[in-house]
Design a protein around this motif. Sequence first.
Motif, PDB file in Angstrom:
ATOM      1  N   TYR A 340       0.860  -0.751  -0.007  1.00  0.00           N
ATOM      2  CA  TYR A 340       0.256  -0.318  -0.110  1.00  0.00           C
ATOM      3  C   TYR A 340       0.905   0.990  -0.218  1.00  0.00           C
ATOM      4  O   TYR A 340       0.249   1.961  -0.756  1.00  0.00           O
ATOM      5  CB  TYR A 340      -1.508  -0.134   1.041  1.00  0.00           C
ATOM      6  N   GLU A 341       2.005   1.557   0.798  1.00  0.00           N
ATOM      7  CA  GLU A 341       2.757   2.006   1.062  1.00  0.00           C
ATOM      8  C   GLU A 341       3.417   2.516  -0.508  1.00  0.00           C
ATOM      9  O   GLU A 341       4.120   3.877  -1.031  1.00  0.00           O
ATOM     10  CB  GLU A 341       3.320   2.393   2.212  1.00  0.00           C
ATOM     11  N   GLU A 342       3.715   1.368  -1.217  1.00  0.00           N
ATOM     12  CA  GLU A 342       4.963   1.557  -2.290  1.00  0.00           C
ATOM     13  C   GLU A 342       3.637   1.873  -4.133  1.00  0.00           C
ATOM     14  O   GLU A 342       4.054   1.514  -4.933  1.00  0.00           O
ATOM     15  CB  GLU A 342       5.113   0.361  -2.545  1.00  0.00           C
ATOM     16  N   GLY A 343       2.285   1.997  -2.709  1.00  0.00           N
ATOM     17  CA  GLY A 343       1.554   2.498  -4.310  1.00  0.00           C
ATOM     18  C   GLY A 343       1.238   1.300  -5.740  1.00  0.00           C
ATOM     19  O   GLY A 343       0.874   1.465  -6.599  1.00  0.00           O
ATOM     20  N   GLN A 344       1.194   0.323  -4.501  1.00  0.00           N
ATOM     21  CA  GLN A 344       0.865  -0.879  -5.609  1.00  0.00           C
ATOM     22  C   GLN A 344      -0.738  -1.757  -5.040  1.00  0.00           C
ATOM     23  O   GLN A 344      -0.750  -3.374  -5.772  1.00  0.00           O
ATOM     24  CB  GLN A 344       2.075  -2.600  -5.329  1.00  0.00           C
ATOM     25  N   SER A 345      -1.236  -1.180  -4.393  1.00  0.00           N
ATOM     26  CA  SER A 345      -2.487  -1.920  -4.249  1.00  0.00           C
ATOM     27  C   SER A 345      -3.998  -0.777  -3.914  1.00  0.00           C
ATOM     28  O   SER A 345      -3.054   0.201  -3.263  1.00  0.00           O
ATOM     29  CB  SER A 345      -2.452  -2.746  -3.372  1.00  0.00           C
ATOM     30  N   ASP A 346      -4.687  -0.766  -4.187  1.00  0.00           N
ATOM     31  CA  ASP A 346      -5.279   0.347  -4.136  1.00  0.00           C
ATOM     32  C   ASP A 346      -6.277  -0.221  -2.981  1.00  0.00           C
ATOM     33  O   ASP A 346      -7.833  -0.750  -3.025  1.00  0.00           O
ATOM     34  CB  ASP A 346      -6.277  -0.107  -5.212  1.00  0.00           C
ATOM     35  N   MET A 347      -5.676  -0.201  -0.811  1.00  0.00           N
ATOM     36  CA  MET A 347      -5.978  -1.473  -0.849  1.00  0.00           C
ATOM     37  C   MET A 347      -7.614  -0.223   0.169  1.00  0.00           C
ATOM     38  O   MET A 347      -6.826   1.151   0.230  1.00  0.00           O
ATOM     39  CB  MET A 347      -5.484  -1.563   0.846  1.00  0.00           C
ATOM     40  N   THR A 348      -8.628  -0.521   0.891  1.00  0.00           N
ATOM     41  CA  THR A 348      -9.760  -0.041   1.514  1.00  0.00           C
ATOM     42  C   THR A 348      -9.239  -0.699   2.610  1.00  0.00           C
ATOM     43  O   THR A 348      -8.953  -2.331   3.011  1.00  0.00           O
ATOM     44  CB  THR A 348     -10.816  -0.096   0.335  1.00  0.00           C
ATOM     45  N   SER A 349     -10.318   0.053   3.752  1.00  0.00           N
ATOM     46  CA  SER A 349     -10.250  -0.559   5.447  1.00  0.00           C
ATOM     47  C   SER A 349     -10.605  -1.991   5.508  1.00  0.00           C
ATOM     48  O   SER A 349     -11.127  -2.794   5.407  1.00  0.00           O
ATOM     49  CB  SER A 349     -11.219   0.554   6.220  1.00  0.00           C
ATOM     50  N   THR A 350     -12.462  -2.162   4.199  1.00  0.00           N
ATOM     51  CA  THR A 350     -13.248  -3.376   4.020  1.00  0.00           C
ATOM     52  C   THR A 350     -12.466  -4.056   3.850  1.00  0.00           C
ATOM     53  O   THR A 350     -12.694  -5.722   3.928  1.00  0.00           O
ATOM     54  CB  THR A 350     -14.789  -2.718   3.025  1.00  0.00           C
ATOM     55  N   LYS A 351     -11.707  -3.701   2.459  1.00  0.00           N
ATOM     56  CA  LYS A 351     -10.951  -5.063   1.601  1.00  0.00           C
ATOM     57  C   LYS A 351      -9.941  -5.649   2.987  1.00  0.00           C
ATOM     58  O   LYS A 351      -9.901  -6.876   3.036  1.00  0.00           O
ATOM     59  CB  LYS A 351      -9.688  -4.331   0.465  1.00  0.00           C
ATOM     60  N   LEU A 352      -9.107  -4.358   3.202  1.00  0.00           N
ATOM     61  CA  LEU A 352      -8.546  -5.252   4.837  1.00  0.00           C
ATOM     62  C   LEU A 352      -8.789  -6.014   6.184  1.00  0.00           C
ATOM     63  O   LEU A 352      -8.187  -7.053   5.876  1.00  0.00           O
ATOM     64  CB  LEU A 352      -7.632  -3.491   5.298  1.00  0.00           C
ATOM     65  N   MET A 353      -9.975  -5.999   6.124  1.00  0.00           N
ATOM     66  CA  MET A 353     -10.593  -6.372   7.549  1.00  0.00           C
ATOM     67  C   MET A 353     -10.970  -7.368   6.766  1.00  0.00           C
ATOM     68  O   MET A 353     -10.951  -8.869   7.834  1.00  0.00           O
ATOM     69  CB  MET A 353     -12.054  -5.571   7.451  1.00  0.00           C
ATOM     70  N   LEU A 354     -11.501  -7.871   5.212  1.00  0.00           N
ATOM     71  CA  LEU A 354     -11.402  -9.126   4.248  1.00  0.00           C
ATOM     72  C   LEU A 354     -10.482 -10.164   4.538  1.00  0.00           C
ATOM     73  O   LEU A 354     -10.596 -10.855   4.239  1.00  0.00           O
ATOM     74  CB  LEU A 354     -12.690  -8.466   3.786  1.00  0.00           C
TER      75      LEU A 354
END
Length: 529
Positions: A340-354
Motif C-alpha cells: 500500500y505504501e509503495e502504491g502497488q494496491s488500492d487498499m481500502t478498510s473494508t478490503k483489508l478487514m476481509l
Amino acid sequence: MAANNADHDQMVLDNLEDVEGIDIELALMQEELDQAAAAVAAVAARAAANAAEPEAANAEGEEAPHPEEGGEAAPPGDPPRVPTPPQRDDVTEIEDPVIPFAITPAQAIKGVLNLTTKMGANIYQEGCKALPHIEFACEEQNLSAFIRLLGYKASSYGWQDVRYGGIIDIVLEGTSEEPTKTINLLSRYGEVTLTEVQHSVRGYMHEQARACQDEHMLFNTIMNTLTIEAKRKVILYERDYIYEGCMIGTSLLKIVIRESHIDSNAQILALKRSLNQLGTYMVEVKNDITAFNNHVRSQTDALMARGVKASDLLSQLFDGYKECKDETFRRYIQTKLDDYEEGQSDMTSTKLMLMAETKFKTLVASSKWEAPTEQDTQLLALTAKLKQTNENFNKYKQGNNKKPWKDKEKGTTKSGADQGLEKGWKTKQPAKALLNKSVKALGREWYWCSKDTGGKCDGVFRCHKPSECHGTAVKKTDALGNKGNKYKGNKRSPPSKHESQEKEKKVKSLTAQLAELTKSTSESEDDTE
C-alpha cells in the motif's frame, strides 16, 4: 375380538384411501374433458367463421363455379368437398393478464392491507412477530445487530421504501405525499430527534393509510424483541410513542435507540478514541481477528449514524493488526502495508478487514494459528532447563542445613534434639524391665536398640524396632582410626563447597542465556514492526 376390530378398521382405512385415489383420478379426467371441450368449441367457432365468408360473397352477386362450366364433377357417392379455410392473420390468442412483480407478499399489495382476507391477515401477523435470534436488552454492544436485523425486516415489508409509503424515512421537509427532504431512521438515527419523528408521523396518522398499519406492525416487532428489563425502560416514555390511542413504531424505535447509547458529542469523541486504541483492543480479545473486526464495524456504524465518518480507519486498522501475537499474521499484514505504501494496491478498510479475517480463519483451520516459532521453542526449553537446575541446586543447598524436628502432635517445629528432655537421654540405657518397651517422645515411638534387645546398634534409642535394625547408624573407622561417613545406603551425601559453586555458576550461565534469548526475541519483534 380386538384383532377383528383392528382388521376391520384397517380395511375401512384402505377403502377410504382407494376412494380418495378414485376421486383424484376423476378430477383429473374431468379437467381433461373440460380442456377437450374448450378445444372443440374453439374449432367449431373458427369453422363457422370460415363458412360465413362464401355466403357473404354470394350475397354480393358472385356465383359459385358450376361443375358443368369448367369444374370437375364429384364422383357419385363421394361426400361433398369442404373448401379449405383461408389463413387469417387478424386472429390472435388471448394472453395471460400482467402479474405485478414483487419480492415479498407485503410489497405486492399496494395501499391498505385488507385484514379481512387471509393474505392481509397473514401479512399483518408475520409483520408483528419478533426479530429472529435476538433478545434486545437496550445495550450498546448489541445495538448494531438489532438495527441490522430490523433493517432486513423493514426492507421485506416496504417500511423503508418510499414507493410503499416507507415509515422509516422520516419526513423533515414537505408532506408525507410529497416529501422534499427525508432521513433514514435506521442508518442515521443520530441526526434526527424524537420531535422530528413525531412531527413526521402526524402527517399520516389521521388518514386511513397503509403507513398506520406499518407503524403498528413495527411497534409490535420491537416490543416482542425487547427483554423484560428493556421494556421496563421504554414504558416510562409511553406518552412519547402513543399518539391518539395509536402505537407509533418509529417513535418507539427512536426511544429504544436513545436508551441504548449516549447520544452526545462526548460519545462521538469516545468512539473516535476507541478506534485510535485498536492495538489495545487486540490484546483484550486475545488476538481474535473476527471479534476485532466486529468491534471495528460497530464503532464505525455508530459514528456514521451520527453523521461522522471514520477518516483514518485504514491506518488505525494496520496499527491494530500489528499488535497481534501471531508472527505469520503480522508478516502478512506487513506485506500488505508495504504494498500500500509503495502504491502497488488500492487498499481500502473494508478490503483489508476481509483479507485479515480470511487469513485468520485459514491459519486456524490449518492449526497454525499462534504456533510456537523456533525461538519460542528454544526459549521454552531453556526456561524448563533453568527451572530444573534451580530445583536441583536448592536440594543440594538444603543438604548443608540441619533439618528441624517437627512435633506432629503439637504441630510445632523446634531445632535441637532434646526439646526440654534430659540431656543425653537417647544413649542412657533404661532399666532392664523396660528394655523391650517403647518410649514416646517428640511425637514418635522410640526403641532401645542394642545387642541385648536383638538390634545391631551400640545401645541407643532409635525410631526403628530392634528386630528391623540394619546397623546403618554404626560409625565405622578406617585403618588410621578416622571415622567414616555416617550416611550410607541410598542417602545422598551433602554437597561439597566446590559442587555448590559449580551449581551457582551453571545457574548464572543459564540465566544469562535466557536473558540474551529474550532480548534477541524482543529486538526481532521490533524490527518486524
